[in-house]
Design a protein around this motif. Structure first.
Motif, PDB file in Angstrom:
ATOM      1  N   TRP A 124       4.914  -3.780 -33.280  1.00 32.76           N
ATOM      2  CA  TRP A 124       6.448  -2.942 -32.695  1.00 32.76           C
ATOM      3  C   TRP A 124       6.644  -2.334 -33.436  1.00 32.76           C
ATOM      4  CZ3 TRP A 124       7.147  -8.529 -30.771  1.00 32.76           C
ATOM      5  CH2 TRP A 124       7.137  -9.054 -29.426  1.00 32.76           C
ATOM      6  N   LEU A 125       6.870  -3.062 -34.999  1.00 25.76           N
ATOM      7  CA  LEU A 125       7.761  -2.121 -35.819  1.00 25.76           C
ATOM      8  C   LEU A 125       7.092  -1.335 -36.618  1.00 25.76           C
ATOM      9  CD1 LEU A 125       9.314  -5.693 -38.108  1.00 25.76           C
ATOM     10  CD2 LEU A 125      10.117  -3.356 -36.228  1.00 25.76           C
ATOM     11  N   ILE A 126       5.363  -1.249 -36.668  1.00 22.02           N
ATOM     12  CA  ILE A 126       4.680  -0.098 -37.307  1.00 22.02           C
ATOM     13  C   ILE A 126       5.167   0.680 -36.294  1.00 22.02           C
ATOM     14  CG2 ILE A 126       2.073   0.432 -37.158  1.00 22.02           C
ATOM     15  CD1 ILE A 126       1.097  -2.313 -38.311  1.00 22.02           C
ATOM     16  N   LEU A 127       4.165   0.914 -34.730  1.00 27.21           N
ATOM     17  CA  LEU A 127       4.231   1.718 -33.516  1.00 27.21           C
ATOM     18  C   LEU A 127       5.885   2.881 -34.350  1.00 27.21           C
ATOM     19  CD1 LEU A 127       2.189   0.032 -31.034  1.00 27.21           C
ATOM     20  CD2 LEU A 127       1.763   1.777 -32.662  1.00 27.21           C
ATOM     21  N   HIS A 128       6.897   1.513 -33.820  1.00 26.32           N
ATOM     22  CA  HIS A 128       8.065   2.572 -33.481  1.00 26.32           C
ATOM     23  C   HIS A 128       8.947   2.660 -35.219  1.00 26.32           C
ATOM     24  CE1 HIS A 128      12.154   2.677 -32.706  1.00 26.32           C
ATOM     25  NE2 HIS A 128      12.252   2.767 -33.501  1.00 26.32           N
ATOM     26  N   GLY A 129       8.058   3.095 -36.297  1.00 23.76           N
ATOM     27  CA  GLY A 129       7.946   3.477 -37.402  1.00 23.76           C
ATOM     28  C   GLY A 129       6.695   4.650 -37.501  1.00 23.76           C
ATOM     29  N   ARG A 130       6.056   4.190 -36.797  1.00 21.99           N
ATOM     30  CA  ARG A 130       4.853   5.615 -36.301  1.00 21.99           C
ATOM     31  C   ARG A 130       5.533   7.153 -35.791  1.00 21.99           C
ATOM     32  NH1 ARG A 130      -0.887   3.203 -36.029  1.00 21.99           N
ATOM     33  NH2 ARG A 130      -0.388   2.809 -38.274  1.00 21.99           N
ATOM     34  N   ASN A 152      23.174  -9.661 -37.563  1.00 17.33           N
ATOM     35  CA  ASN A 152      23.836 -11.335 -36.569  1.00 17.33           C
ATOM     36  C   ASN A 152      21.832 -11.605 -36.010  1.00 17.33           C
ATOM     37  OD1 ASN A 152      23.902 -10.493 -34.323  1.00 17.33           O
ATOM     38  ND2 ASN A 152      25.362  -9.661 -34.883  1.00 17.33           N
ATOM     39  N   THR A 153      22.297 -12.628 -35.336  1.00 15.42           N
ATOM     40  CA  THR A 153      20.811 -13.473 -34.922  1.00 15.42           C
ATOM     41  C   THR A 153      21.051 -12.516 -33.583  1.00 15.42           C
ATOM     42  OG1 THR A 153      21.467 -15.071 -35.957  1.00 15.42           O
ATOM     43  CG2 THR A 153      19.899 -15.228 -34.152  1.00 15.42           C
ATOM     44  N   LEU A 154      21.941 -11.909 -32.550  1.00 18.02           N
ATOM     45  CA  LEU A 154      21.939 -12.225 -31.485  1.00 18.02           C
ATOM     46  C   LEU A 154      21.335 -10.807 -31.181  1.00 18.02           C
ATOM     47  CD1 LEU A 154      24.927 -13.453 -29.671  1.00 18.02           C
ATOM     48  CD2 LEU A 154      22.688 -14.090 -29.691  1.00 18.02           C
ATOM     49  N   LYS A 155      21.926  -9.598 -32.487  1.00 20.80           N
ATOM     50  CA  LYS A 155      21.484  -8.293 -32.342  1.00 20.80           C
ATOM     51  C   LYS A 155      19.921  -8.260 -32.801  1.00 20.80           C
ATOM     52  CE  LYS A 155      24.145  -5.676 -34.094  1.00 20.80           C
ATOM     53  NZ  LYS A 155      24.774  -4.243 -35.321  1.00 20.80           N
ATOM     54  N   ARG A 156      19.710  -8.371 -33.974  1.00 16.78           N
ATOM     55  CA  ARG A 156      18.141  -8.946 -33.857  1.00 16.78           C
ATOM     56  C   ARG A 156      17.317  -9.367 -32.479  1.00 16.78           C
ATOM     57  NH1 ARG A 156      19.134 -12.473 -38.006  1.00 16.78           N
ATOM     58  NH2 ARG A 156      18.511 -10.330 -39.700  1.00 16.78           N
ATOM     59  N   ARG A 157      17.913 -10.690 -31.950  1.00 13.42           N
ATOM     60  CA  ARG A 157      16.855 -10.903 -30.916  1.00 13.42           C
ATOM     61  C   ARG A 157      17.259  -9.998 -29.649  1.00 13.42           C
ATOM     62  NH1 ARG A 157      14.913 -15.155 -27.877  1.00 13.42           N
ATOM     63  NH2 ARG A 157      14.916 -16.492 -29.525  1.00 13.42           N
ATOM     64  N   GLU A 158      18.004  -9.003 -29.366  1.00 13.94           N
ATOM     65  CA  GLU A 158      17.842  -7.940 -28.727  1.00 13.94           C
ATOM     66  C   GLU A 158      17.551  -6.642 -29.029  1.00 13.94           C
ATOM     67  OE1 GLU A 158      18.912  -5.368 -25.476  1.00 13.94           O
ATOM     68  OE2 GLU A 158      19.707  -8.132 -26.170  1.00 13.94           O
ATOM     69  N   ILE A 159      17.208  -6.790 -30.350  1.00 18.34           N
ATOM     70  CA  ILE A 159      15.911  -5.850 -30.726  1.00 18.34           C
ATOM     71  C   ILE A 159      14.742  -5.943 -30.869  1.00 18.34           C
ATOM     72  CG2 ILE A 159      14.996  -4.626 -32.915  1.00 18.34           C
ATOM     73  CD1 ILE A 159      17.490  -4.420 -34.440  1.00 18.34           C
ATOM     74  N   LEU A 160      14.554  -7.164 -30.673  1.00 15.76           N
ATOM     75  CA  LEU A 160      12.977  -7.440 -30.409  1.00 15.76           C
ATOM     76  C   LEU A 160      12.773  -8.266 -29.083  1.00 15.76           C
ATOM     77  CD1 LEU A 160      12.714  -9.985 -33.620  1.00 15.76           C
ATOM     78  CD2 LEU A 160      11.435  -8.408 -33.512  1.00 15.76           C
ATOM     79  N   THR A 161      13.312  -8.447 -28.061  1.00 19.09           N
ATOM     80  CA  THR A 161      13.147  -7.952 -26.903  1.00 19.09           C
ATOM     81  C   THR A 161      13.104  -6.245 -26.066  1.00 19.09           C
ATOM     82  OG1 THR A 161      14.587  -9.787 -26.439  1.00 19.09           O
ATOM     83  CG2 THR A 161      14.720  -9.081 -25.005  1.00 19.09           C
ATOM     84  N   ARG A 162      13.837  -5.896 -26.647  1.00 20.22           N
ATOM     85  CA  ARG A 162      14.110  -4.420 -25.705  1.00 20.22           C
ATOM     86  C   ARG A 162      12.488  -3.730 -26.262  1.00 20.22           C
ATOM     87  NH1 ARG A 162      19.344  -0.823 -27.607  1.00 20.22           N
ATOM     88  NH2 ARG A 162      20.393  -2.816 -26.030  1.00 20.22           N
ATOM     89  N   LEU A 163      12.709  -4.305 -28.011  1.00 17.99           N
ATOM     90  CA  LEU A 163      10.771  -4.034 -28.226  1.00 17.99           C
ATOM     91  C   LEU A 163       9.552  -4.596 -27.378  1.00 17.99           C
ATOM     92  CD1 LEU A 163      11.079  -3.645 -32.106  1.00 17.99           C
ATOM     93  CD2 LEU A 163      10.884  -1.824 -31.274  1.00 17.99           C
ATOM     94  N   ARG A 164      10.150  -5.676 -26.672  1.00 19.28           N
ATOM     95  CA  ARG A 164       8.701  -6.383 -26.376  1.00 19.28           C
ATOM     96  C   ARG A 164       8.984  -5.834 -25.445  1.00 19.28           C
ATOM     97  NH1 ARG A 164       9.860 -12.385 -25.723  1.00 19.28           N
ATOM     98  NH2 ARG A 164      11.443 -11.889 -24.264  1.00 19.28           N
ATOM     99  N   ASP A 165       9.938  -6.177 -24.518  1.00 16.83           N
ATOM    100  CA  ASP A 165       9.809  -5.284 -23.271  1.00 16.83           C
ATOM    101  C   ASP A 165       9.310  -3.654 -22.596  1.00 16.83           C
ATOM    102  OD1 ASP A 165      10.798  -7.611 -22.274  1.00 16.83           O
ATOM    103  OD2 ASP A 165      13.252  -6.857 -22.205  1.00 16.83           O
TER     104      ASP A 165
END
Length: 211
Positions: free
Chosen positions: A178-184, A2-15
């Protein structure tokens, strides 16, 4: 997802990483273009080792073209597929000189017209050199997007289009970093490090590990 969960994931990666950067060494759009072209099926570490020797000697289209294909090969021979990459970079340099005043064009169609430059490379250059909200999907982003269910797709193009659709505008410029570094470093291919993952509780991957 869902949208809220997706936003929270991106917010944590950004923070966790407010100003992410590519791990490729470069100091100009042209150096970035060369580095990304060389990075296909190679690690950023191996590319940096080569370009750290190449760029002090030649870091303009004219200078690298003047080296010739064989001259360029002496600098990049430690990188996989170096023969074809040397040919492509040499031809791309000639096109930049002849068609673009030796400047890297801020235009997707012009970029993908260069030898050795596909959609992913063009997306990286547009994003990292020019700040476009493009998302370059590599194997890391493909894996993370599908595992977490952030953006699922059968191939890299599917995932790119899904990410462009579901990622809010405020995250688009940095999300591929963010996603590249998370995967790496965390959501690695063979055994993801779920126990040390900052989005583990939000991730919808079924086969999570403890470490």
């Amino acid at each position: 997802m869902n949208t809220l969960k997706r936003r929270e994931i991106l917010t944590r990666l950004r923070d966790n990483n407010p100003h992410p950067e590519t791990e490729l060494n470069f100091s100009s759009p042209f150096e970035l273009l060369v580095a990304v072209t060389l990075s296909a099926q190679a690690t950023d570490v191996s590319v940096n080792k080569a370009t750290d020797k190449l760029f002090p000697v030649a870091n303009t289209p004219e200078a690298i073209y003047a080296l010739g294909v064989d001259g360029l090969k002496t600098y990049i021979k430690t990188i996989g597929l170096y023969n074809s990459k040397a040919e492509n970079v040499n031809k791309a340099c000639k096109m930049l000189i002849d068609l673009h005043n030796s400047e890297v064009p801020e235009n997707r169609e012009a970029l993908v017209a260069l030898p050795g430059v596909g959609r992913k490379t063009a997306n990286v250059v547009l994003n990292t050199a020019f700040g476009w909200p493009t998302i370059a999907v590599d194997t890391h982003i493909f894996r993370v997007s599908n595992r977490t269910k952030l953006a699922m797709g059968k191939n890299v193009d599917d995932v790119e289009q899904k990410l462009l659709k579901v990622v809010p505008a405020e995250f688009k410029v940095d999300v591929h970093h963010w996603l590249i570094l998370h995967g790496r470093y965390t959501c690695i291919a063979r055994k993801p490090r779920c126990g040390s993952c900052l989005i583990e509780d939000l991730c919808e991957f079924k086969d999570k590990t403890e470490h």
